[in-house]
Design a protein around this motif. Sequence first.
Motif, PDB file in Angstrom:
ATOM      1  N   ASN A 129     -10.367  28.535   4.983  1.00 36.52           N
ATOM      2  CA  ASN A 129     -10.924  27.433   4.210  1.00 36.52           C
ATOM      3  C   ASN A 129      -9.836  26.402   3.935  1.00 36.52           C
ATOM      4  OD1 ASN A 129     -12.874  29.738   3.542  1.00 36.52           O
ATOM      5  ND2 ASN A 129     -13.887  27.966   2.622  1.00 36.52           N
ATOM      6  N   PHE A 130     -10.110  25.156   4.297  1.00 33.59           N
ATOM      7  CA  PHE A 130      -9.123  24.104   4.084  1.00 33.59           C
ATOM      8  C   PHE A 130      -8.907  23.839   2.594  1.00 33.59           C
ATOM      9  CE2 PHE A 130      -9.722  23.674   8.478  1.00 33.59           C
ATOM     10  CZ  PHE A 130      -8.798  22.796   9.015  1.00 33.59           C
ATOM     11  N   SER A 131      -9.948  23.958   1.776  1.00 28.14           N
ATOM     12  CA  SER A 131      -9.830  23.621   0.361  1.00 28.14           C
ATOM     13  C   SER A 131      -9.005  24.645  -0.403  1.00 28.14           C
ATOM     14  CB  SER A 131     -11.222  23.498  -0.269  1.00 28.14           C
ATOM     15  OG  SER A 131     -11.924  24.733  -0.168  1.00 28.14           O
ATOM     16  N   THR A 132      -9.090  25.921  -0.014  1.00 27.05           N
ATOM     17  CA  THR A 132      -8.370  26.977  -0.733  1.00 27.05           C
ATOM     18  C   THR A 132      -7.099  27.412  -0.017  1.00 27.05           C
ATOM     19  OG1 THR A 132      -9.650  28.735   0.364  1.00 27.05           O
ATOM     20  CG2 THR A 132     -10.521  27.835  -1.709  1.00 27.05           C
ATOM     21  N   ASN A 133      -6.887  26.916   1.216  1.00 23.62           N
ATOM     22  CA  ASN A 133      -5.714  27.281   2.010  1.00 23.62           C
ATOM     23  C   ASN A 133      -5.582  28.801   2.133  1.00 23.62           C
ATOM     24  OD1 ASN A 133      -3.370  26.765   3.558  1.00 23.62           O
ATOM     25  ND2 ASN A 133      -2.049  27.049   1.764  1.00 23.62           N
ATOM     26  N   SER A 134      -6.687  29.459   2.457  1.00 28.55           N
ATOM     27  CA  SER A 134      -6.670  30.919   2.522  1.00 28.55           C
ATOM     28  C   SER A 134      -7.614  31.423   3.612  1.00 28.55           C
ATOM     29  CB  SER A 134      -7.084  31.522   1.168  1.00 28.55           C
ATOM     30  OG  SER A 134      -8.418  31.128   0.841  1.00 28.55           O
ATOM     31  N   TRP A 135      -7.299  32.630   4.116  1.00 22.90           N
ATOM     32  CA  TRP A 135      -8.109  33.326   5.108  1.00 22.90           C
ATOM     33  C   TRP A 135      -8.925  34.426   4.438  1.00 22.90           C
ATOM     34  CZ3 TRP A 135      -8.342  32.217  10.330  1.00 22.90           C
ATOM     35  CH2 TRP A 135      -7.326  31.419  10.863  1.00 22.90           C
ATOM     36  N   ARG A 136      -9.991  34.816   5.114  1.00 22.49           N
ATOM     37  CA  ARG A 136     -10.710  36.025   4.713  1.00 22.49           C
ATOM     38  C   ARG A 136     -11.471  36.556   5.919  1.00 22.49           C
ATOM     39  NH1 ARG A 136     -13.758  31.922   2.860  1.00 22.49           N
ATOM     40  NH2 ARG A 136     -15.989  31.892   3.347  1.00 22.49           N
ATOM     41  N   HIS A 137     -11.662  37.878   5.926  1.00 18.94           N
ATOM     42  CA  HIS A 137     -12.453  38.498   6.980  1.00 18.94           C
ATOM     43  C   HIS A 137     -13.933  38.189   6.793  1.00 18.94           C
ATOM     44  CE1 HIS A 137      -9.738  40.965   9.385  1.00 18.94           C
ATOM     45  NE2 HIS A 137      -9.052  41.218   8.288  1.00 18.94           N
ATOM     46  N   VAL A 138     -14.643  38.119   7.901  1.00 20.58           N
ATOM     47  CA  VAL A 138     -16.096  37.952   7.884  1.00 20.58           C
ATOM     48  C   VAL A 138     -16.697  39.212   8.474  1.00 20.58           C
ATOM     49  CG1 VAL A 138     -18.052  36.621   8.752  1.00 20.58           C
ATOM     50  CG2 VAL A 138     -15.935  35.458   8.114  1.00 20.58           C
ATOM     51  N   GLU A 139     -17.562  39.867   7.728  1.00 21.39           N
ATOM     52  CA  GLU A 139     -18.110  41.143   8.186  1.00 21.39           C
ATOM     53  C   GLU A 139     -19.624  41.190   8.165  1.00 21.39           C
ATOM     54  OE1 GLU A 139     -16.364  44.168   5.810  1.00 21.39           O
ATOM     55  OE2 GLU A 139     -14.380  43.991   6.708  1.00 21.39           O
ATOM     56  N   GLU A 140     -20.240  40.574   7.184  1.00 28.87           N
ATOM     57  CA  GLU A 140     -21.682  40.714   7.020  1.00 28.87           C
ATOM     58  C   GLU A 140     -22.433  40.044   8.164  1.00 28.87           C
ATOM     59  OE1 GLU A 140     -23.136  42.547   4.784  1.00 28.87           O
ATOM     60  OE2 GLU A 140     -21.198  43.075   3.916  1.00 28.87           O
ATOM     61  N   GLY A 141     -23.402  40.762   8.706  1.00 30.85           N
ATOM     62  CA  GLY A 141     -24.285  40.183   9.708  1.00 30.85           C
ATOM     63  C   GLY A 141     -23.684  40.041  11.083  1.00 30.85           C
ATOM     64  N   LEU A 142     -22.510  40.653  11.333  1.00 38.10           N
ATOM     65  CA  LEU A 142     -21.900  40.539  12.648  1.00 38.10           C
ATOM     66  C   LEU A 142     -22.374  41.656  13.566  1.00 38.10           C
ATOM     67  CD1 LEU A 142     -18.228  39.598  11.721  1.00 38.10           C
ATOM     68  CD2 LEU A 142     -20.084  38.092  12.398  1.00 38.10           C
TER      69      LEU A 142
END
Length: 250
Positions: free
Chosen positions: A71-84
């Motif tokens: 996210n550009f606004s928070t300058n942070s990464w996160r994993h995406v898991e739901e619905g994959l």
Amino acid sequence: MNEYRILPEPPRPRSGVSGGRPSNTRIFCCNYAVGLDPMSNDFKLVMIQTLNDERGVSSINDCLPNVAVYNFSTNSWRHVEEGLFPVGRYLRGKAMNNVYHNGFCHWVAPTETPCDCVAILSFSMSEEVLQEMRGPRVPPITEGIWFKYWTIGIQDDCLSVLHVEESRRSFGLWMMKGGFWTKHLSFELFIERYQPVGFWRNGEFILESYPLGGDRRLVLYDSNYNQIREFGITGVRFSVRFLKESLVTV
């Protein structure tokens, strides 16, 4: 504005079972795309990593696909898991062609074997879910790495794919309109063999010559006037990326 941003280190691949990267695997390639989340009005970068085991065989089917969002606004990464869903048979090439359109990032996705219908992976920037879309139905290509015969882009504000036939001299442009793929135009180049590289302005496409010997060339084909323009660029392999200045400052 000559600005750039150094991103924090992305999260490491992890399994849906143990929380860590599957044993005896390595990161084979990464694919990225940038787009706008129309719900939050925040720019995001999505990263999809393909894993191989020690034999060089895709092993991502044994775990959740490693998809992370910055996210550009928070300058942070996160994993995406739901619905994959497992995507081991997709995205096995490096730096796959992609395009952002109406809240989704789209990739032309190679499958294990050639088929008569190209697969397109779509990632919702708002819901952060991967989906599979069927592309246009065309005769299968059997020679070499077949996904190189497709490129995805935007034409007349429609999601579009440019496809070269097995001869590498005839092309077809397909556009998604009203939920259906429609063949918009065909053109044929008689002198050399080409493969698609990217979309330029409406009716113009960047192609890569594919000679039997010697360096490859990058050319611009204008379907409106049936003309080829030489860029004067030669090399072994090309990758073209386009900056849409109204989307994000790079």
